[in-house]
Design an enzyme around this catalytic site. Structure first.
Site, PDB file in Angstrom:
ATOM      1  N   TYR A  87      33.369  33.854  12.762  1.00 48.24           N
ATOM      2  CA  TYR A  87      33.891  33.642  11.417  1.00 48.24           C
ATOM      3  C   TYR A  87      33.621  32.201  10.997  1.00 48.24           C
ATOM      4  CZ  TYR A  87      36.563  37.930  12.403  1.00 48.24           C
ATOM      5  OH  TYR A  87      36.945  39.200  12.746  1.00 48.24           O
ATOM      6  N   SER A 100      41.132  45.523   8.823  1.00 52.95           N
ATOM      7  CA  SER A 100      40.924  45.998   7.444  1.00 52.95           C
ATOM      8  C   SER A 100      41.832  47.185   7.114  1.00 52.95           C
ATOM      9  CB  SER A 100      39.454  46.353   7.213  1.00 52.95           C
ATOM     10  OG  SER A 100      38.635  45.230   7.346  1.00 52.95           O
ATOM     11  N   PRO A 101      43.136  47.062   7.388  1.00 54.01           N
ATOM     12  CA  PRO A 101      44.038  48.184   7.111  1.00 54.01           C
ATOM     13  C   PRO A 101      44.232  48.453   5.624  1.00 54.01           C
ATOM     14  CG  PRO A 101      45.297  46.239   7.718  1.00 54.01           C
ATOM     15  CD  PRO A 101      43.854  45.899   7.951  1.00 54.01           C
ATOM     16  N   LEU A 102      43.783  47.521   4.781  1.00 56.98           N
ATOM     17  CA  LEU A 102      43.868  47.718   3.333  1.00 56.98           C
ATOM     18  C   LEU A 102      42.517  48.074   2.728  1.00 56.98           C
ATOM     19  CD1 LEU A 102      46.270  44.740   2.472  1.00 56.98           C
ATOM     20  CD2 LEU A 102      46.829  47.108   3.087  1.00 56.98           C
ATOM     21  N   GLY A 103      41.604  48.568   3.573  1.00 56.27           N
ATOM     22  CA  GLY A 103      40.305  48.992   3.057  1.00 56.27           C
ATOM     23  C   GLY A 103      39.539  47.862   2.401  1.00 56.27           C
ATOM     24  N   GLY A 160      40.639  45.403   0.899  1.00 54.48           N
ATOM     25  CA  GLY A 160      41.248  45.105  -0.390  1.00 54.48           C
ATOM     26  C   GLY A 160      41.218  46.240  -1.383  1.00 54.48           C
ATOM     27  N   PHE A 161      40.412  47.260  -1.127  1.00 56.47           N
ATOM     28  CA  PHE A 161      40.255  48.342  -2.099  1.00 56.47           C
ATOM     29  C   PHE A 161      41.555  49.107  -2.310  1.00 56.47           C
ATOM     30  CE2 PHE A 161      38.611  51.984  -4.257  1.00 56.47           C
ATOM     31  CZ  PHE A 161      37.414  51.587  -4.820  1.00 56.47           C
ATOM     32  N   HIS A 202      33.467  41.465  20.725  1.00 50.95           N
ATOM     33  CA  HIS A 202      33.461  41.768  19.288  1.00 50.95           C
ATOM     34  C   HIS A 202      32.697  43.048  18.966  1.00 50.95           C
ATOM     35  CE1 HIS A 202      33.942  39.436  15.251  1.00 50.95           C
ATOM     36  NE2 HIS A 202      34.237  40.705  15.121  1.00 50.95           N
TER      37      HIS A 202
END
Length: 323
Positions: free
Chosen positions: A56, A201-204, A206-207, A122
């Site tokens: 990152y 990415s549990p919120l897709g 941000g989607f 990773h």
């Protein structure tokens, strides 16, 4: 904040992913002071689980996390990852024992710590037998440089082979209302072996928050502009999924982000999602999901959402996912 156990590692059941503070997303690296305030606010609200990686930035996110944790290192379970960057001159992924030795020293230095609590591979390096990789990591456990071993986006066969060499504490893979792949054998295998699960990415990306209504809202270097789910007709079709989540949120008296997280938390006491954000207001919103209990009817409605249009990564990134 409630806690869960990833094998024998105690963590807050909502963690904090820090990638977007420095890398890949719109606005990354624009305000390190706000990012550090966000980390501090998360800790104040009971988050004990922070996630970063050497790639990152590269490197700058670990440095940021290291600065943020000065004087507070003992409050957190600190996770980072290796393997995307070669430290031995190889091209592509590198989980060779020699590469791991160099990678861990760099991460320890940047994070300003004498140990890493959870050290993930990773992505699976198909040019290095997983037994060799886990053997090298087991040596680092014996030396006290790392405390626990993790995998990321590993398939069932790799998980079993790795766990036979040394106990694996956690698998980190994408899992959310619109990425349900781990339900196809992965979760059952983890529970059979007693391995915890960390959805990223549990919120897709941000989607699922419903706030992203146009691809034009993203910077040109935002990685989501390369994701099939965010492109053209797929984007418009997938808006319907976000709208369904918003409808459940209105019924539950919560935000769509909180509903997406509450759905994940309802999947078991061995799951600790790591939603990412670089803003204090968003970390406060996400952590409030800890107090939300969805009804069985609401969970069933979310379970029955249609699959999204398009893969969740571009073709090159999908090839690196071990299945």
């Amino acid at each position: 904040m409630k806690h869960v156990r990833l094998r024998d590692l105690d963590v807050s059941r909502i963690g904090l992913g820090t990638m977007g503070m420095s890398f890949a997303y719109t606005g990354a690296g624009a305000d390190d002071k706000e990012s550090i305030r966000t980390i501090h606010r998360a800790l104040d609200l009971g988050v004990t689980f922070l996630d970063t990686a050497e790639v990152y930035g590269p490197y700058t996110n670990e440095e940021l996390v290291g600065r943020a944790l000065k004087g507070r290192r003992d409050e957190v379970v600190l996770a980072t990852k290796f393997g995307f960057i070669s430290h031995t001159g190889r091209s592509g992924l590198d989980s060779s024992p020699a590469g791991i030795r160099k990678a861990v020293e760099g991460s320890l230095r940047r994070l300003d710590t004498d140990h890493i609590d959870l050290y993930y591979q990773h992505r699976v390096d198909r040019d290095t037998p997983i037994e060799d990789t886990i053997g090298a990591l087991a040596d680092l456990v014996s030396e006290g440089k790392i405390r626990h071993i993790g995998l990321s986006e590993a398939g069932v066969a790799t998980i079993r082979r790795a766990h036979a060499v040394h106990p694996i504490t956690a698998l980190q893979s994408e899992y959310s209302l619109w990425t349900r792949d781990p339900e196809d054998g992965i979760l059952d295998t983890l529970r059979e072996l007693g391995i915890g699960f960390v959805p990223y990415s549990p919120l897709g990306h941000g989607f699922l928050t419903g706030r992203l209504r146009s691809i034009d809202d993203l910077d040109d270097d935002d990685w989501r502009k390369t994701s099939p789910r965010f492109m053209g007709e797929n984007f418009r079709r997938n808006q319907r999924i976000a709208d369904e989540v918003a409808a459940v949120a209105a019924e539950a008296g919560a935000t769509p982000a909180q509903v997406a997280l509450a759905w994940l938390l309802a999947k078991g006491d061995d799951i600790a999602p790591i939603p990412g954000t670089k803003r204090v207001s968003r970390v406060e919103e996400n952590i409030a999901a800890d107090g939300i209990e969805l009804t069985p009817e609401q969970i069933a409605k979310l379970d029955d959402l249609p699959p999204p249009a398009g893969d969740h990564h571009n073709e090159a990134q999908m090839r690196m996912i071990d299945r």
